[in-house]
Each structure stands twice: as structure tokens, then as C-alpha cells.
Scaffold this motif. Structure first.
Motif, PDB file in Angstrom:
ATOM      1  N   GLU A  34       0.825  -1.212   0.000  1.00 16.07           N
ATOM      2  CA  GLU A  34       0.000   0.000   0.000  1.00 16.07           C
ATOM      3  C   GLU A  34       0.860   1.263   0.000  1.00 16.07           C
ATOM      4  O   GLU A  34       0.670   2.165  -0.820  1.00 16.07           O
ATOM      5  CB  GLU A  34      -0.920  -0.005   1.227  1.00 16.07           C
ATOM      6  N   ARG A  57      -0.316  -6.889   0.591  1.00 13.69           N
ATOM      7  CA  ARG A  57      -0.852  -7.248  -0.720  1.00 13.69           C
ATOM      8  C   ARG A  57       0.287  -7.771  -1.591  1.00 13.69           C
ATOM      9  O   ARG A  57       1.452  -7.553  -1.294  1.00 13.69           O
ATOM     10  CB  ARG A  57      -1.510  -6.043  -1.410  1.00 13.69           C
ATOM     11  N   TRP A  61      -0.350  -6.844  -7.367  1.00 11.70           N
ATOM     12  CA  TRP A  61      -1.366  -5.812  -7.182  1.00 11.70           C
ATOM     13  C   TRP A  61      -0.755  -4.424  -7.368  1.00 11.70           C
ATOM     14  O   TRP A  61      -1.347  -3.559  -8.028  1.00 11.70           O
ATOM     15  CB  TRP A  61      -1.992  -5.930  -5.786  1.00 11.70           C
TER      16      TRP A  61
END
Length: 225
Positions: A34, A57, A61
Motif C-alpha cells: 500500500e 498485498r 497488485w
């Protein structure tokens, strides 16, 4: 060149930061997908080195989000997964290269150079301003036909930035963003100190001065005749 390393393993981060810094790169590091995405999206990095196995993640992604936002910054993926399917997935998502862990540091540096050479917006390897030549790959500086003495990594990074954007006045904030990492202390006068050192090598021995101060704004490299 400024590199963003998105990697969560502390020993790997320390090893890569030191090695890349020794090769003349300015390195920021982030351990989560992130936060790494937010930093990469700022657009101030020449390259992102992206680990795939991150705690929050997947690196896939991050890559998908970057390319979906039309961020064209080159991305070199690092992963423990060496299967063909994984490499194909990374390349299909927009990765520029793919390196499997464990890897030799010399190979990583070679691949970084290769990716940067292939970049669509790559600058010429030699930048010329008046009688000044900045050789980016060889990390050499020539003034008036003679090689200028050796430069420290920060000095060369600063001169390369000024040369790439010759004629453009760069604020101290802009210079810091491209030449120093995220730990920079804005209370210091490090930018002015580096400019002074650059002038001692690039300008002081010559009648024609190329590095100029724009009072209240910043610095510019240009030939004023």
C-alpha cells in the motif's frame, strides 16, 4: 538515478540499499504494498524494484495499480517464484524485467542498467551544456576537453540532475526529491554544500560559469555566454 525498493525483508533491504548506493543510485525503501504504491505513484523515481511477496498485498497488485494509473516508471520484479507462469504474469501486467531470488547482486545491477537503457524516455548517455560533458554511464565529467576530477556519488547525482534539466531553475525541494532519499533532514544546508562542491570542480577553474543561483528560487545549469 533514483530507485524505489518495495521489499519487506530487513536484511535484503539493508543489503540492496548499500549496494545500490555504492553504485551511484539514490534509494528509498518501503516494506508494504500500500505505502509502496503511494510512493511509486509520485513519479519521482527512475525505477521501482518490486518484491512480489509482501505482507499486506501482492506485488502483482502494486504493478497492476501502477499500470492502471498509467504510471510508466520501469519496474523490475523480485520473487522467489521462478515458474514460467509467474514470469509471464509479471510481464503481462507490465513489468520490465523479472529476477528470481536468490540472485547475484552484479546481475541485479546489470538488469537495472538494461531496463533503464530500454526506457522510452531515456536521456542520452552524454549530456552536453556548452563545454561541459556529463557521461552518465561512465560517471565521468569533462570540461573544456579535459576530465574533471572524481565526483562523490551525491555530487554526480546532483550534477546529472542539473544537466538533464539544463536551463530549468530547480528549487531545493525538487533537488532533494530527486537526489536524496526520504530520510533527508530539510533543516540542513546539504543542498547548498553540494552546490558549493560542484562549483569548485566544474566552475571555479574556468572563466565561464555554468551553475547559477536564482535568489529565492534555487539553482540552474545553463550557459549564459
Amino acid at each position: 538515478m533514483k530507485v524505489l525498493l518495495i521489499e519487506d525483508e530487513p536484511n535484503t533491504v539493508a543489503y540492496l540499499r548499500q549496494g545500490l548506493a555504492e553504485n551511484g543510485y539514490v534509494v528509498d525503501a518501503e516494506g508494504s504494498a500500500e505505502l509502496g504504491l503511494r510512493m511509486a505513484a509520485r513519479g519521482v523515481y527512475d525505477l521501482v524494484v518490486l518484491d512480489i511477496n509482501l505482507p499486506d498485498r501482492s506485488g502483482w497488485w502494486v504493478l497492476k495499480e501502477l499500470r492502471g494509473a498509467d504510471c510508466r516508471t520501469p519496474v523490475l520484479c523480485l520473487t522467489c517464484c521462478g515458474d514460467v507462469e509467474d514470469r509471464v504474469q509479471g510481464l503481462d501486467l507490465g513489468a520490465d524485467d523479472y529476477l528470481t531470488k536468490p540472485f547475484a547482486f552484479s546481475e541485479l545491477v546489470a538488469r537495472i542498467r538494461s531496463v533503464l537503457r530500454r526506457g522510452a524516455e531515456r536521456q542520452p548517455d552524454v549530456i552536453r551544456v556548452a563545454d561541459l560533458e556529463v557521461h552518465l554511464t561512465r560517471r565521468q565529467v569533462v570540461r573544456a576537453g579535459g576530465r574533471v576530477r572524481d565526483f562523490r556519488p551525491k555530487e554526480f547525482a546532483l550534477l546529472a540532475l542539473l544537466a538533464r534539466r539544463a536551463g530549468e531553475v530547480l528549487s531545493r525541494t525538487t533537488i532533494v526529491e530527486h537526489v536524496w532519499n526520504a530520510d533527508f533532514d530539510f533543516e540542513t544546508n546539504a543542498v547548498d554544500v553540494q552546490i558549493k562542491r560542484l562549483r569548485e570542480k566544474v566552475d571555479d577553474p574556468f572563466e565561464r560559469k555554468l551553475i547559477h543561483t536564482v535568489r529565492g528560487v534555487g539553482y540552474v545549469l545553463e550557459d549564459r555566454g
